[in-house]
Design a protein around this motif. Structure first.
Motif, mmCIF file in Angstrom:
data_model
loop_
_atom_site.group_PDB
_atom_site.id
_atom_site.type_symbol
_atom_site.label_atom_id
_atom_site.label_comp_id
_atom_site.label_asym_id
_atom_site.label_seq_id
_atom_site.Cartn_x
_atom_site.Cartn_y
_atom_site.Cartn_z
ATOM 1 N N PHE A 158 -15.963 83.485 29.202
ATOM 2 C CA PHE A 158 -15.672 84.907 28.984
ATOM 3 C C PHE A 158 -16.843 85.600 28.312
ATOM 4 O O PHE A 158 -17.340 86.642 28.784
ATOM 5 C CB PHE A 158 -14.401 85.012 28.127
ATOM 6 C CG PHE A 158 -14.112 86.387 27.599
ATOM 7 C CD1 PHE A 158 -13.780 87.426 28.441
ATOM 8 C CD2 PHE A 158 -14.163 86.635 26.227
ATOM 9 C CE1 PHE A 158 -13.487 88.689 27.939
ATOM 10 C CE2 PHE A 158 -13.873 87.896 25.724
ATOM 11 C CZ PHE A 158 -13.544 88.929 26.580
ATOM 12 N N GLU A 162 -19.168 88.447 30.079
ATOM 13 C CA GLU A 162 -19.169 89.812 29.540
ATOM 14 C C GLU A 162 -20.560 90.224 29.064
ATOM 15 O O GLU A 162 -20.990 91.357 29.285
ATOM 16 C CB GLU A 162 -18.162 89.936 28.381
ATOM 17 C CG GLU A 162 -16.703 89.824 28.799
ATOM 18 C CD GLU A 162 -16.232 91.016 29.641
ATOM 19 O OE1 GLU A 162 -16.901 92.056 29.627
ATOM 20 O OE2 GLU A 162 -15.199 90.883 30.327
ATOM 21 N N LEU B 163 -22.364 93.146 23.826
ATOM 22 C CA LEU B 163 -21.490 91.970 23.701
ATOM 23 C C LEU B 163 -20.174 92.343 23.022
ATOM 24 O O LEU B 163 -19.084 91.977 23.483
ATOM 25 C CB LEU B 163 -22.194 90.860 22.908
ATOM 26 C CG LEU B 163 -21.353 89.602 22.676
ATOM 27 C CD1 LEU B 163 -20.991 88.926 23.999
ATOM 28 C CD2 LEU B 163 -22.090 88.605 21.770
ATOM 29 N N SER B 166 -18.000 94.877 25.276
ATOM 30 C CA SER B 166 -17.391 94.342 26.493
ATOM 31 C C SER B 166 -16.334 93.285 26.192
ATOM 32 O O SER B 166 -15.307 93.225 26.866
ATOM 33 C CB SER B 166 -18.457 93.782 27.430
ATOM 34 O OG SER B 166 -19.159 92.756 26.797
ATOM 35 N N THR B 167 -16.559 92.463 25.169
ATOM 36 C CA THR B 167 -15.552 91.438 24.880
ATOM 37 C C THR B 167 -14.325 92.015 24.188
ATOM 38 O O THR B 167 -13.198 91.604 24.450
ATOM 39 C CB THR B 167 -16.133 90.312 24.008
ATOM 40 O OG1 THR B 167 -16.730 90.883 22.841
ATOM 41 C CG2 THR B 167 -17.182 89.514 24.751
ATOM 42 N N SER B 170 -11.222 93.584 26.419
ATOM 43 C CA SER B 170 -10.232 92.669 26.984
ATOM 44 C C SER B 170 -9.408 91.968 25.903
ATOM 45 O O SER B 170 -8.193 91.801 26.047
ATOM 46 C CB SER B 170 -10.959 91.649 27.858
ATOM 47 O OG SER B 170 -10.088 90.677 28.327
ATOM 48 N N ALA B 171 -10.092 91.601 24.825
ATOM 49 C CA ALA B 171 -9.382 90.846 23.782
ATOM 50 C C ALA B 171 -8.375 91.727 23.042
ATOM 51 O O ALA B 171 -7.227 91.322 22.815
ATOM 52 C CB ALA B 171 -10.384 90.256 22.799
ATOM 53 N N GLU B 176 -6.864 88.892 26.265
ATOM 54 C CA GLU B 176 -7.381 88.055 27.345
ATOM 55 C C GLU B 176 -8.862 87.763 27.123
ATOM 56 O O GLU B 176 -9.621 88.709 26.900
ATOM 57 C CB GLU B 176 -7.208 88.760 28.700
ATOM 58 C CG GLU B 176 -5.912 88.453 29.417
ATOM 59 C CD GLU B 176 -5.893 87.056 30.019
ATOM 60 O OE1 GLU B 176 -6.968 86.571 30.428
ATOM 61 O OE2 GLU B 176 -4.812 86.433 30.045
ATOM 62 N N PRO B 177 -9.351 86.594 27.164
ATOM 63 C CA PRO B 177 -8.613 85.332 27.338
ATOM 64 C C PRO B 177 -7.909 84.891 26.052
ATOM 65 O O PRO B 177 -7.050 84.013 26.125
ATOM 66 C CB PRO B 177 -9.719 84.347 27.705
ATOM 67 C CG PRO B 177 -10.939 84.905 27.084
ATOM 68 C CD PRO B 177 -10.791 86.374 27.047
ATOM 69 N N VAL B 178 -8.290 85.502 24.912
ATOM 70 C CA VAL B 178 -7.606 85.194 23.650
ATOM 71 C C VAL B 178 -7.480 86.487 22.846
ATOM 72 O O VAL B 178 -8.104 87.499 23.181
ATOM 73 C CB VAL B 178 -8.401 84.176 22.802
ATOM 74 C CG1 VAL B 178 -8.377 82.795 23.453
ATOM 75 C CG2 VAL B 178 -9.831 84.650 22.607
ATOM 76 N N LEU B 183 -10.892 85.454 18.878
ATOM 77 C CA LEU B 183 -12.243 85.642 19.415
ATOM 78 C C LEU B 183 -13.279 85.824 18.322
ATOM 79 O O LEU B 183 -14.431 85.373 18.449
ATOM 80 C CB LEU B 183 -12.261 86.859 20.345
ATOM 81 C CG LEU B 183 -13.601 87.181 21.023
ATOM 82 C CD1 LEU B 183 -13.982 86.081 22.008
ATOM 83 C CD2 LEU B 183 -13.557 88.537 21.715
#
Lengths: 200, 200, 200, 200
Positions: A158, A162, B163, B166-167, B170-171, B176-178, B183
């Motif tokens: 991930f 990203e 970084l 973008s992460t 989703s988080a 997602e993914p956690v 994260l």
DNA sequence: AATGAATGAGCTTTCATTCAT
DNA sequence: GATGAATGAAAGCTCATTCAT
């Protein structure tokens, strides 16, 4: 495949192709269904036989194009022979970045529309029948390596994905803050750092 | 400020606020000028006295909201006292992530519309008069530190910001993914790695 | 004239001038009151202190411009000295056609907006105070000539003016079916014929 | 013609008819597309299936109406039998003037919108399939006469048509400066003079 | 399965006019 | 007298969607 089914596939493919061409050139917002069917040479009603709406066809395209991208990179990787996990991921990254450099409208299209969720799903659930579950292939391959074992490999993937996707957009399309060639060394270093952090 | 000018500012602010509320709840595409003016309680024509179109008001909002976000984080940093560069950046990151957790619609709005280019410009050229050039403040502060010297500090900032943004999208929004809490350790580690790579 | 009245006249003249410039360049339909006041550098409300609406200012302009046109032609005629009625009318015609050739936007403006009714009225009732009743001057001069007597002189004037104005529009602006220079001999012949028919 | 095509023609004709009725009663500027479709009883979008905009439908109407006018006059001429060129043109003129007297809104519409260029084109390029190139028919008939030969016949036609159309507007609609019946003798004389001037 | 004419809600934008300052 | 912010009706036009053919 019967002649009729072939014809249907041709219609669908033609619509997908026209939509992609228009989405990348004018953007999704300014592309109408009329535009798509006109470019495809089919009737307006026909569109609704294959897709629910504009966003349906967009999702199909993302799945298809992202899958294609990875498949191509992976094929090159297989040709290149065995290497350790660091080099493998850098190889894939480099290959995909190069694909984007050569096809900037594709980068634009994917970046504007891709989130981790869509991306993962699109790799897992290929729209086309002869496409495969790429995400799990890569994931499994990662887990079953002889050389290294990873903790939280999904988080690792991930973060790498990203980082790549967000930085390459600006670097490739606008050379901001630097060109992709200037960025690459830093990017590759950071990817290596991320991998290292996940080695057990 | 005269009564008339005060009135004008109120109208403009009301439009900005209504637009932000609608953009974050329904999305830009599904928000019409009619929606904005109706929520603001002004006439349709009034919108065009203050903004060119929907995208003009969006850009104003991005600039304003991003600036606000950083200002708040920076104020907290000042309160917290001196620390080394690693801790400073982690502190700012953590603060901004927390702001996003408490205001997910803001995260959604900024993430969907922010690119490095717009971001940098919006920090450099504040729309409001009593806003300041945040980008250069942070940048200068980075360069003039006693503890470390950096090579390519702009690339460093760029990679860190991309970084994070973008992460966290989703988080925070989809776990997602956690979840963001799971994260964070990995994210902070990676940020530290990026900084390390840029120390001379 | 007091300073205030001078100021008022300047405002009004400025509005007239701006309107004429815009009417001739963009056409009346596409010219808005906003355009006019912006070009004049006065406030929107000011327009309504001087004119009722767009068509009011247009009528003022027609009267003014048509009057100017005739006045100029007539002044040249006076300079040129005495001649018989045929030559006089041809002289005036030629002079006016030449004015139109040098100022095609004026021709366009007047032709698109002039009818016999407006024309006659605009000559009879000059908008400005220092303008005079041109129509009656010409008409009277026609009746009191020594050389010829006319029956139905108004019909004669009417036919001549309509023939000239309708043919010159197409010939001068579009050279259709021929250029004005090629048309002139035929036009002048026809005018002479019309005059002859009205001589008692 | 299939039922569907018949239906399409009906829709188009209905729009043309409604537009004509509105253009003649309220004028083009004050007629909106909404007005036209409402009167036609079709949806707004339907208008745009058949016409580009208001001015497109206007041009279609001019072509159609002018053509109709001439066709009718010409049919009567054929019935009336052979005559010399002077009488033929006077006959056509008289017939058209009478049509205008009976249909003043048509006169108003055509006069306000007709220039030599549009007129010629509209006769040459009929919008409807079962319309014919009237301009060339008349022009050819003029050239191939046994009784007379003409120099510059196009200029002759141009002058006659412009003289008629510009004078009849004021005379028929406003009886200014005289009624059409009082004007006719003078007008016919002038037309005869113009023809004479072009006989070789 | 394929068509494409028809729809009409809904969009953006303009602009003449008013009126408190 | 002069201003110009505010209005809101109304314009032109688009377009996803339907449905009879």
């Amino acid at each position: 495949m019967s002649k009729l089914e072939l014809n249907k596939k041709q219609k669908r493919d033609s619509l997908l192709e026209s939509a992609f061409s228009l989405f990348t050139s004018k953007g999704i917002n300014k592309t109408s269904i009329s535009d798509i069917v006109e470019k495809s040479g089919v009737a307006k009603g026909t569109f609704y036989l294959y897709f629910k709406d504009k966003y349906d066809i967009r999702n199909m395209l993302i799945a298809h194009k992202a899958s294609q991208l990875f498949r191509k990179a992976d094929m090159e990787l297989q040709k290149a022979g065995t290497m350790d996990i660091f080099d493998e991921i850098i190889f894939l990254t480099d290959n995909i970045l190069n694909q984007f450099c050569e096809n900037k409208s594709l980068l634009n299209f994917i970046s504007k529309n891709l989130s981790w969720g869509i991306f993962k799903t699109s790799l897992i659930n290929p729209s086309d029948d002869n496409e495969i579950d790429f995400y799990n292939i890569i994931y499994t391959r990662l887990l079953n390596r002889e050389d290294y074992k990873f903790k939280d490999p999904e988080i690792m993937l991930f973060m790498i994905i990203e980082l790549i996707s967000s930085t390459c957009y600006s670097a490739i399309l606008y050379s901001e803050p630097v060109s992709i060639d200037e960025l690459k060394p830093y990017l590759f270093d950071s990817i290596r750092d991320i991998i290292k952090r996940h080695i057990c």
